[in-house]
Motif scaffolding. Structure first.
Motif, PDB file in Angstrom:
ATOM      1  N   THR A  28     102.819  44.173  50.884  1.00 17.32           N
ATOM      2  CA  THR A  28     102.030  42.997  51.263  1.00 17.32           C
ATOM      3  C   THR A  28     100.592  43.358  51.617  1.00 17.32           C
ATOM      4  O   THR A  28      99.722  42.486  51.600  1.00 17.32           O
ATOM      5  N   LEU A  29     100.323  44.630  51.903  1.00 16.71           N
ATOM      6  CA  LEU A  29      98.959  45.055  52.240  1.00 16.71           C
ATOM      7  C   LEU A  29      98.200  45.618  51.036  1.00 16.71           C
ATOM      8  O   LEU A  29      97.022  45.928  51.138  1.00 16.71           O
ATOM      9  N   PHE A  30      98.864  45.738  49.893  1.00 23.05           N
ATOM     10  CA  PHE A  30      98.198  46.253  48.697  1.00 23.05           C
ATOM     11  C   PHE A  30      97.011  45.389  48.249  1.00 23.05           C
ATOM     12  O   PHE A  30      95.987  45.940  47.845  1.00 23.05           O
ATOM     13  N   PRO A  31      97.113  44.046  48.289  1.00 27.53           N
ATOM     14  CA  PRO A  31      95.932  43.260  47.901  1.00 27.53           C
ATOM     15  C   PRO A  31      94.718  43.546  48.791  1.00 27.53           C
ATOM     16  O   PRO A  31      93.592  43.644  48.300  1.00 27.53           O
ATOM     17  N   LEU A  32      94.946  43.721  50.102  1.00 27.44           N
ATOM     18  CA  LEU A  32      93.841  44.060  51.003  1.00 27.44           C
ATOM     19  C   LEU A  32      93.292  45.438  50.669  1.00 27.44           C
ATOM     20  O   LEU A  32      92.075  45.635  50.623  1.00 27.44           O
ATOM     21  N   ASP A  93      99.194  38.295  58.708  1.00 37.06           N
ATOM     22  CA  ASP A  93      98.593  37.157  57.997  1.00 37.06           C
ATOM     23  C   ASP A  93      97.150  37.491  57.638  1.00 37.06           C
ATOM     24  O   ASP A  93      96.202  37.047  58.291  1.00 37.06           O
ATOM     25  N   ILE A  94      97.002  38.291  56.602  1.00 35.94           N
ATOM     26  CA  ILE A  94      95.684  38.779  56.177  1.00 35.94           C
ATOM     27  C   ILE A  94      94.726  37.628  55.871  1.00 35.94           C
ATOM     28  O   ILE A  94      93.593  37.608  56.332  1.00 35.94           O
ATOM     29  N   ILE A 101      88.572  40.828  59.740  1.00 39.34           N
ATOM     30  CA  ILE A 101      88.518  42.062  58.938  1.00 39.34           C
ATOM     31  C   ILE A 101      87.085  42.312  58.466  1.00 39.34           C
ATOM     32  O   ILE A 101      86.582  43.435  58.551  1.00 39.34           O
ATOM     33  N   ILE A 102      86.415  41.266  57.993  1.00 39.79           N
ATOM     34  CA  ILE A 102      85.044  41.421  57.503  1.00 39.79           C
ATOM     35  C   ILE A 102      84.109  41.882  58.619  1.00 39.79           C
ATOM     36  O   ILE A 102      83.213  42.693  58.390  1.00 39.79           O
ATOM     37  N   LYS A 103      84.320  41.391  59.832  1.00 35.28           N
ATOM     38  CA  LYS A 103      83.490  41.834  60.962  1.00 35.28           C
ATOM     39  C   LYS A 103      83.646  43.333  61.207  1.00 35.28           C
ATOM     40  O   LYS A 103      82.701  43.988  61.624  1.00 35.28           O
ATOM     41  N   PHE A 119      86.653  37.755  49.375  1.00 32.82           N
ATOM     42  CA  PHE A 119      87.857  38.436  49.840  1.00 32.82           C
ATOM     43  C   PHE A 119      89.092  37.563  49.628  1.00 32.82           C
ATOM     44  O   PHE A 119      90.122  38.043  49.146  1.00 32.82           O
ATOM     45  N   LEU A 120      88.987  36.282  49.985  1.00 35.39           N
ATOM     46  CA  LEU A 120      90.129  35.381  49.802  1.00 35.39           C
ATOM     47  C   LEU A 120      90.507  35.275  48.333  1.00 35.39           C
ATOM     48  O   LEU A 120      91.687  35.268  47.980  1.00 35.39           O
TER      49      LEU A 120
END
Length: 153
Positions: A28-32, A93-94, A101-103, A119-120
């Motif tokens: 689930t964290l691969f897209p991030l 919930d990315i 995260i961007i900050k 990012f979205l």
């Protein structure tokens, strides 16, 4: 002497489950991870300062390394560590936490709304390739094709 070029396409199947296990990083964290490394949605130049900070931190911890190694394997490792160290609430919930995260990633950025939208978009694009948890079929492999141009004499 005569030179000619030959194109070679190499295709490899990658088992996402095995990679996930080896990295200790949930699928689930691969897209991030993809967005933070830079991809076709998130421009590498946009992340340059973030990558530089990560490499500087790892350089201070591990000592000097060859430049090309730093920019490759070491960068990927540093980004994976960054993702792993995110607050557990953010990781669950990315999409809802993109601004947070961007900050952390781009604290000096002025176009946060535009960056959030990118990012979205990147997260959505790469999320589509994620397996549905209730699927009874095995998780499909990701297929990667690389084209190489060989020069021969």
């Amino acid at each position: 002497k005569q030179w000619y070029q030959r194109r070679v396409a190499i295709t490899a199947g990658i088992d996402r489950e095995k990679i996930s296990g080896c990295l200790s990083l949930p699928l689930t964290l691969f897209p991030l991870l993809s967005c933070l490394l830079g991809n076709d949605v998130i421009n590498y130049e946009m992340l340059e300062e973030f990558h530089r900070r990560l490499l500087k931190d790892s350089e201070e911890e591990e000592g000097e390394r060859k430049k090309d190694e730093k920019e490759g394997i070491q960068l990927v490792s540093a980004v994976i560590d960054f993702v792993k160290e995110l607050d557990p609430e953010i990781k669950t919930d990315i999409s809802s936490n993109v601004s947070t995260i961007i900050k952390q990633v781009l604290p000096e950025s002025e176009n946060t709304e535009e960056i959030e939208a990118l990012f979205l978009s990147g997260l959505e694009q790469y999320k589509e390739s994620q397996p549905i948890p209730d699927e009874t079929e095995p998780v499909p492999s990701t297929v990667v094709t690389v084209s190489v141009v060989e020069k021969e004499k």
